[in-house]
Design an enzyme around this catalytic site. Structure first.
Site, PDB file in Angstrom:
ATOM      1  CE  LYS A  34      -0.631   0.159   5.028  1.00  0.00           C
ATOM      2  NZ  LYS A  34      -1.691  -0.559   6.087  1.00  0.00           N
ATOM      3  NE  ARG A 129      -5.940   0.211  11.597  1.00  0.00           N
ATOM      4  CZ  ARG A 129      -4.990  -0.041  11.074  1.00  0.00           C
ATOM      5  NH1 ARG A 129      -3.802   0.855  11.050  1.00  0.00           N
ATOM      6  NH2 ARG A 129      -4.180  -0.823  10.066  1.00  0.00           N
ATOM      7  CE1 TYR A 253      13.196  31.219   4.092  1.00  0.00           C
ATOM      8  CE2 TYR A 253      13.069  29.126   3.664  1.00  0.00           C
ATOM      9  CZ  TYR A 253      12.816  30.102   3.335  1.00  0.00           C
ATOM     10  OH  TYR A 253      12.404  30.758   1.888  1.00  0.00           O
ATOM     11  CG  MET A 301       9.291  23.472  -0.562  1.00  0.00           C
ATOM     12  SD  MET A 301       8.115  24.717  -1.660  1.00  0.00           S
ATOM     13  CE  MET A 301       7.857  24.727  -0.425  1.00  0.00           C
TER      14      MET A 301
END
Ligand SMILES: Cc1ncc(COP(=O)(O)O)c(C=O)c1O
Length: 366
Positions: A34, A129, A253, A301
């Protein structure tokens, strides 16, 4: 071209499948592919793992992709179908469905002619779940058995804590599963990667490993290599800038890192836009020319700043390994407060993917 590349080691996938077979020799193997093969690329993973007996997927789209890749294996939709309109595709692509809820049972009873030929009843034995309560097992079985299109019925459950060697909880789940099914017919499946490795009594008829096929560890403090697995992904890039900074200069940053002395730093072409974790703190290792070097400042990024103090040979164009066989993804994940699974699944599609056949050095494997 931007050098950021995820190299998928196909022989590592095959090696890890062999490891599953060695640990669970009597069970059939449903390879869980998956989330785009845990981020490694669904088609390439499924083809490399063609030695498995079945594939487990989370979405109908992925089930279809496995079929379109030319694989004829049993394909199991691990959460089953959601709506009546899914059933036509399920039948067209011969997909096995997990059935875990009364809402799915109701759909099958309203559309009996569309029911899948092969179903896996999921029981909730403690994870809470997905799954029917154990005491519902016989009732669900009887209602499915009378549907004319339903041929085979199997049983499954999923463990909550097999990865922390929590024997008590896992054994309680196994006991509930056994008791709920009793003498009803049908193959049984319980074990995820952790249980394949730590609970041989849980292997049953089918094991369902995911992470370990990709060389990932689910056990805290242990890497895939510690468990005899081969990491199937290397994420790498190159330095695109190298600069000398004076003491007191800040990097990145938020100016969160300030050079305590004159420093040589490198900027690598990778960032959270590629799936490198933004939360990786200063000190998280990368590897250049076989040596670890720490990340400094905030991950941005597209770019990552690295302290080159201890890798003086590093220069523009030097390869930077973010994780891979030589730098366990578990080590990076631990620094970033996550798990290796999330990191490999999160590699984005702007990264180039390449497949490699080589197995490399497996001598470190247990
Ligand atoms: C139902 C089911 N079985 C098996 C697996 C494989 O788990 P793992 O990757 O830990 O082996 C998963 C993945 O979460 C799952 O949802």
């Amino acid at each position: 071209m931007r050098a950021t590349t995820a190299t998928i080691h196909l022989d590592a996938l095959r090696h890890n499948l062999k490891r599953v077979r060695a640990l669970a020799p009597r069970a059939k193997v449903m390879a869980v592919v998956k989330a785009d093969g845990y981020g490694h690329g669904l088609e390439r993973v499924a083809q490399a793992l063609a030695g498995a007996d079945a594939f487990g997927v989370a979405t109908l789209t992925d089930a279809e992709r496995v079929r379109r890749a030319g694989l004829n294996h049993r394909v199991v939709l691990l959460s089953g179908f959601d709506e009546p309109c899914d059933l036509a595709l399920v039948r067209e692509f011969r997909i096995d469905c997990v059935i875990h809820h009364d809402s799915q049972l109701a759909i099958l009873e309203r559309h009996p002619a569309q029911a899948p030929a092969s179903l896996w009843i999921k029981l909730d034995t403690g994870m809470h779940r997905l799954g029917f309560a154990p005491e519902q097992a016989r009732r669900v079985y009887e209602r499915l058995r009378v549907l004319p299109q339903v041929g085979e019925i199997r049983w499954m459950t999923h463990f909550a804590c097999a990865d922390d060697y929590d024997t008590e909880r896992t054994e309680a789940q196994m006991a509930r599963f056994r008791a709920a099914i009793g003498d009803l017919p049908g193959e049984r499946s319980l074990a995820n990667s952790a249980a394949v490795q730590a609970f041989s009594a849980s292997h049953g008829d089918w094991v369902r490993p995911g992470g370990m096929l990709y060389g990932l560890s689910t056990f805290a403090g242990r890497t895939g290599r510690d468990l005899g697995l081969q990491p199937a992904m290397s994420l790498s890039t190159r330095l695109i800038s190298v600069r000398q900074l004076a003491a007191g200069e800040a990097v990145g940053y938020g100016a969160t890192f300030v050079c305590p002395q004159p420093m040589r730093i490198g900027i690598a072409a990778v960032g959270y836009g590629d799936g490198y974790p933004r939360h990786a703190p200063g000190g998280t290792p990368v590897q250049i020319a076989g040596k670890n070097a720490p990340v400094i400042g905030r991950v941005s990024m597209d770019l990552l700043a690295i302290d080159l103090t201890h890798v003086p040979a590093a220069d523009i164009g030097s390869e930077v390994l973010l994780w891979g066989p030589e730098l366990p993804v578990e080590q990076v994940a631990e620094a970033a407060g996550t798990i290796g699974y999330e990191l490999v699944c999160g590699v984005t599609r702007r990264v180039q993917f390449a497949a490699a056949e080589d197995l490399g050095d497996i001598s470190a494997a247990a």
